[in-house]
Design a protein around this motif. Structure first.
Motif, PDB file in Angstrom:
ATOM      1  N   ALA A 216      62.388  38.853  22.602  1.00  0.00           N
ATOM      2  CA  ALA A 216      62.002  39.149  21.502  1.00  0.00           C
ATOM      3  C   ALA A 216      62.263  40.637  21.120  1.00  0.00           C
ATOM      4  O   ALA A 216      62.405  41.658  21.761  1.00  0.00           O
ATOM      5  N   VAL A 217      62.567  40.933  19.713  1.00  0.00           N
ATOM      6  CA  VAL A 217      63.041  42.070  19.176  1.00  0.00           C
ATOM      7  C   VAL A 217      61.773  42.518  18.022  1.00  0.00           C
ATOM      8  O   VAL A 217      61.471  41.610  17.478  1.00  0.00           O
ATOM      9  N   ILE A 218      61.035  43.646  18.338  1.00  0.00           N
ATOM     10  CA  ILE A 218      59.827  43.848  17.638  1.00  0.00           C
ATOM     11  C   ILE A 218      60.156  45.225  16.742  1.00  0.00           C
ATOM     12  O   ILE A 218      60.694  46.163  17.277  1.00  0.00           O
ATOM     13  N   ASP A 219      59.889  45.418  15.522  1.00  0.00           N
ATOM     14  CA  ASP A 219      59.571  46.507  14.752  1.00  0.00           C
ATOM     15  C   ASP A 219      58.632  46.945  14.107  1.00  0.00           C
ATOM     16  O   ASP A 219      57.751  46.150  13.523  1.00  0.00           O
ATOM     17  N   ILE A 220      58.359  48.272  14.123  1.00  0.00           N
ATOM     18  CA  ILE A 220      57.071  48.755  13.228  1.00  0.00           C
ATOM     19  C   ILE A 220      57.252  48.691  11.947  1.00  0.00           C
ATOM     20  O   ILE A 220      58.294  49.365  11.233  1.00  0.00           O
ATOM     21  N   ASP A 221      56.541  47.893  11.086  1.00  0.00           N
ATOM     22  CA  ASP A 221      56.744  47.802   9.504  1.00  0.00           C
ATOM     23  C   ASP A 221      56.414  49.299   8.970  1.00  0.00           C
ATOM     24  O   ASP A 221      55.528  49.959   9.138  1.00  0.00           O
ATOM     25  N   LEU A 323      70.709  39.037  21.855  1.00  0.00           N
ATOM     26  CA  LEU A 323      70.122  39.994  21.433  1.00  0.00           C
ATOM     27  C   LEU A 323      70.609  39.856  19.934  1.00  0.00           C
ATOM     28  O   LEU A 323      69.500  40.248  18.904  1.00  0.00           O
ATOM     29  N   ASP A 324      71.554  39.783  19.499  1.00  0.00           N
ATOM     30  CA  ASP A 324      71.829  39.407  18.282  1.00  0.00           C
ATOM     31  C   ASP A 324      71.261  38.233  17.370  1.00  0.00           C
ATOM     32  O   ASP A 324      70.791  38.526  16.349  1.00  0.00           O
ATOM     33  N   ARG A 325      71.042  37.279  18.167  1.00  0.00           N
ATOM     34  CA  ARG A 325      70.023  36.085  17.442  1.00  0.00           C
ATOM     35  C   ARG A 325      68.761  36.562  17.210  1.00  0.00           C
ATOM     36  O   ARG A 325      67.978  36.125  16.445  1.00  0.00           O
ATOM     37  N   ALA A 326      68.221  37.276  18.142  1.00  0.00           N
ATOM     38  CA  ALA A 326      66.800  37.927  18.229  1.00  0.00           C
ATOM     39  C   ALA A 326      66.628  38.665  17.100  1.00  0.00           C
ATOM     40  O   ALA A 326      65.546  38.775  16.273  1.00  0.00           O
ATOM     41  N   ASP A 327      67.861  39.626  16.874  1.00  0.00           N
ATOM     42  CA  ASP A 327      67.941  40.614  15.833  1.00  0.00           C
ATOM     43  C   ASP A 327      67.558  39.826  14.315  1.00  0.00           C
ATOM     44  O   ASP A 327      67.154  40.331  13.580  1.00  0.00           O
ATOM     45  N   GLU A 328      68.615  38.830  14.365  1.00  0.00           N
ATOM     46  CA  GLU A 328      68.809  37.800  13.037  1.00  0.00           C
ATOM     47  C   GLU A 328      67.151  37.513  12.876  1.00  0.00           C
ATOM     48  O   GLU A 328      66.794  37.335  11.842  1.00  0.00           O
ATOM     49  N   ALA A 329      66.600  36.858  13.596  1.00  0.00           N
ATOM     50  CA  ALA A 329      65.107  36.522  13.555  1.00  0.00           C
ATOM     51  C   ALA A 329      64.153  37.540  13.333  1.00  0.00           C
ATOM     52  O   ALA A 329      63.370  37.244  12.391  1.00  0.00           O
ATOM     53  N   LEU A 330      64.475  38.842  13.834  1.00  0.00           N
ATOM     54  CA  LEU A 330      63.616  39.895  13.174  1.00  0.00           C
ATOM     55  C   LEU A 330      63.914  40.101  11.699  1.00  0.00           C
ATOM     56  O   LEU A 330      62.966  40.318  10.990  1.00  0.00           O
ATOM     57  N   ASN A 339      55.261  41.751   8.996  1.00  0.00           N
ATOM     58  CA  ASN A 339      53.855  41.344   9.463  1.00  0.00           C
ATOM     59  C   ASN A 339      54.118  39.788  10.013  1.00  0.00           C
ATOM     60  O   ASN A 339      53.015  39.112   9.734  1.00  0.00           O
ATOM     61  N   ARG A 340      55.032  39.265  10.604  1.00  0.00           N
ATOM     62  CA  ARG A 340      55.042  38.165  11.113  1.00  0.00           C
ATOM     63  C   ARG A 340      56.040  37.880  12.127  1.00  0.00           C
ATOM     64  O   ARG A 340      56.764  38.856  12.462  1.00  0.00           O
ATOM     65  N   VAL A 341      56.089  36.752  12.732  1.00  0.00           N
ATOM     66  CA  VAL A 341      57.101  36.245  13.847  1.00  0.00           C
ATOM     67  C   VAL A 341      57.871  35.293  13.580  1.00  0.00           C
ATOM     68  O   VAL A 341      57.245  34.131  12.898  1.00  0.00           O
ATOM     69  N   THR A 342      59.038  35.502  13.599  1.00  0.00           N
ATOM     70  CA  THR A 342      60.047  34.409  13.431  1.00  0.00           C
ATOM     71  C   THR A 342      60.887  33.919  14.492  1.00  0.00           C
ATOM     72  O   THR A 342      61.306  34.618  15.445  1.00  0.00           O
ATOM     73  N   ASN A 343      60.621  32.508  14.866  1.00  0.00           N
ATOM     74  CA  ASN A 343      61.331  31.906  15.922  1.00  0.00           C
ATOM     75  C   ASN A 343      62.875  31.389  15.606  1.00  0.00           C
ATOM     76  O   ASN A 343      62.909  30.561  14.676  1.00  0.00           O
ATOM     77  N   GLY A 344      63.847  31.983  16.151  1.00  0.00           N
ATOM     78  CA  GLY A 344      65.234  31.982  15.795  1.00  0.00           C
ATOM     79  C   GLY A 344      65.526  30.335  16.113  1.00  0.00           C
ATOM     80  O   GLY A 344      66.430  29.959  15.555  1.00  0.00           O
ATOM     81  N   GLU A 345      64.781  29.530  16.920  1.00  0.00           N
ATOM     82  CA  GLU A 345      65.107  28.197  17.322  1.00  0.00           C
ATOM     83  C   GLU A 345      64.899  27.345  16.212  1.00  0.00           C
ATOM     84  O   GLU A 345      65.674  26.493  15.779  1.00  0.00           O
ATOM     85  N   ARG A 346      63.865  27.726  15.243  1.00  0.00           N
ATOM     86  CA  ARG A 346      63.668  26.856  14.338  1.00  0.00           C
ATOM     87  C   ARG A 346      64.329  27.373  13.197  1.00  0.00           C
ATOM     88  O   ARG A 346      64.614  26.391  12.288  1.00  0.00           O
ATOM     89  N   MET A 347      64.805  28.595  13.134  1.00  0.00           N
ATOM     90  CA  MET A 347      65.846  29.001  12.065  1.00  0.00           C
ATOM     91  C   MET A 347      67.038  28.209  12.278  1.00  0.00           C
ATOM     92  O   MET A 347      67.646  27.500  11.313  1.00  0.00           O
ATOM     93  N   ASP A 348      67.504  27.772  13.569  1.00  0.00           N
ATOM     94  CA  ASP A 348      68.744  27.261  13.627  1.00  0.00           C
ATOM     95  C   ASP A 348      68.684  25.624  13.557  1.00  0.00           C
ATOM     96  O   ASP A 348      69.429  24.950  12.738  1.00  0.00           O
ATOM     97  N   GLU A 349      67.307  25.219  13.550  1.00  0.00           N
ATOM     98  CA  GLU A 349      67.139  23.819  13.326  1.00  0.00           C
ATOM     99  C   GLU A 349      67.005  23.661  12.003  1.00  0.00           C
ATOM    100  O   GLU A 349      67.843  22.562  11.336  1.00  0.00           O
ATOM    101  N   ALA A 350      66.600  24.466  10.861  1.00  0.00           N
ATOM    102  CA  ALA A 350      66.647  24.470   9.486  1.00  0.00           C
ATOM    103  C   ALA A 350      68.047  24.568   8.921  1.00  0.00           C
ATOM    104  O   ALA A 350      68.393  23.767   7.805  1.00  0.00           O
ATOM    105  N   ALA A 351      68.690  25.163   9.368  1.00  0.00           N
ATOM    106  CA  ALA A 351      70.399  25.317   9.152  1.00  0.00           C
ATOM    107  C   ALA A 351      70.927  24.126   9.452  1.00  0.00           C
ATOM    108  O   ALA A 351      71.942  23.731   8.805  1.00  0.00           O
TER     109      ALA A 351
END
Length: 351
Positions: A216-221, A323-330, A339-351
């Motif tokens: 997981a990669v986290i960033d302060i908004d 790390l690149d894929r976690a960054d893409e999800a971020l 103010n949300r969490v994105t699951n990169g695996e769901r992004m891949d499924e949607a694509a």
């Protein structure tokens, strides 16, 4: 310190580099503290080095060069010199201890050899001794030799005990130095160097054991807004607060690190992206529930929120790719309104 910088500081260009460092710090609005001065010397002396490139990136991005930033850079890029110095010092102490112990052992060996000769001589004297006076002399000589050997052995035992304690102290000290070199000074989380090493190790272990691994990669908004509105010290306060929440959630075997600036990363061994998503949402909600106040004035700082992205490692995937894929999800979380969490695996499924 790189060889290039060392050479410069020992030559006629040293004064010019020092003046330039102060001028550049003044131009950037950075206080000339000893730590900042050291960082700028490295930066200007070797602009293409790892530290130089990172400082160039920070300055071009307009990021505030706070005390926390300086400590993070020093912990990440300068600890090797300190660690090497500590190791050299420890090596010198250890060499002295070994030398002293060796001398004590050699002395004890000489004493044992002399004692053996005394015993041999006493045996010869006893064979031919018939007078009480002669026997008394032999016994006296043996008693004296025995007392001397016992004293030498006692000295050796004490020396060995003291050396054992000193070696244990050195080992503990070097372990603390190693921990310091792998820890972010502002947040007490792992620093980027420690994170990079742990991610590589975790990926290797997951591959060998065919286990799940998520990152997981986290960033302060809107973190820059805190710095611009309230000042860098308040920004550091926000960083420490978010890091404290991340640290509580990231107990072993999870590994949390301050990856850079206001960005954090967490390694989740054996956990799936969906399980991590739930943990990150709980973390996000906890961060947003507390109303922070500025320490110096007690002013309310407003809501602190975080965005996060998570990716689950694929078989054979490297740490950098994960790390690149976690960054893409971020970035997807930020594009989606923060103010949300994105699951990169769901992004891949949607694509």
């Amino acid at each position: 310190m790189s060889t290039q910088v060392q050479t410069t500081l020992r030559g006629p260009e040293a004064f010019g580099l020092a003046r330039k460092a102060v001028e550049e710090m003044e131009r950037a609005g950075v206080w000339p503290t000893p730590l900042n001065f050291e960082l700028w010397l490295h930066f200007l002396g070797d602009p293409d080095g790892a530290l130089g490139q990172e400082m160039t990136r920070l300055l071009k991005a307009g990021d505030a060069f706070t005390e926390g930033t300086a400590e993070m850079l020093a912990a990440e890029y300068l600890p090797r010199g300190r660690l090497s110095e500590e190791i050299r010092d420890a090596g010198a102490v250890l060499n002295r201890e070994l030398s002293t112990v060796s001398e004590a052992i050699a002395k004890a060996q000489r004493s044992q050899a002399a004692y053996g000769e005394t015993l041999a001589g006493a045996s010869a004297h006893l064979e031919g001794a018939s007078e009480p006076t002669a026997l008394l002399g032999v016994v006296s000589k043996l008693t004296k030799a025995t007392t001397q050997v016992q004293a030498e052995n006692a000295t050796l035992e004490k020396r060995l005990a003291n050396s054992t304690k000193e070696v244990a102290r050195l080992r503990e000290h070097l372990e603390q130095v190693r921990r310091d070199a792998m820890t972010d000074a502002l947040t007490n989380l792992a620093n980027r160097k420690a994170f990079d090493e742990e991610l590589l190790r975790a990926c290797d272990e997951a591959e060998k054991k065919r286990q799940t691994l998520s990152l997981a990669v986290i960033d302060i908004d809107h973190f820059k807004r805190f710095n611009d509105t309230w000042g860098h010290q308040t920004g550091d306060q926000v960083l420490r607060y978010v890091a404290s929440v991340i640290g509580r959630v990231s107990k072993a075997p999870r590994v949390a690190a301050r990856y850079g600036g206001e960005e954090f990363a967490i390694i989740f061994p054996t956990e799936s992206a969906s399980a991590v998503e739930a943990a990150l949402n709980a973390m996000r909600e906890e961060v947003g529930t507390r109303a922070l106040r500025r320490r110096s004035t007690n002013d309310e700082l407003g809501a602190v929120t975080i965005s996060a992205g998570v990716a689950q490692r694929r078989p054979g995937e490297s740490g950098s790719s994960l790390l690149d894929r976690a960054d893409e999800a971020l970035y997807a979380s930020k594009r989606g309104g923060r103010n949300r969490v994105t699951n990169g695996e769901r992004m891949d499924e949607a694509a």
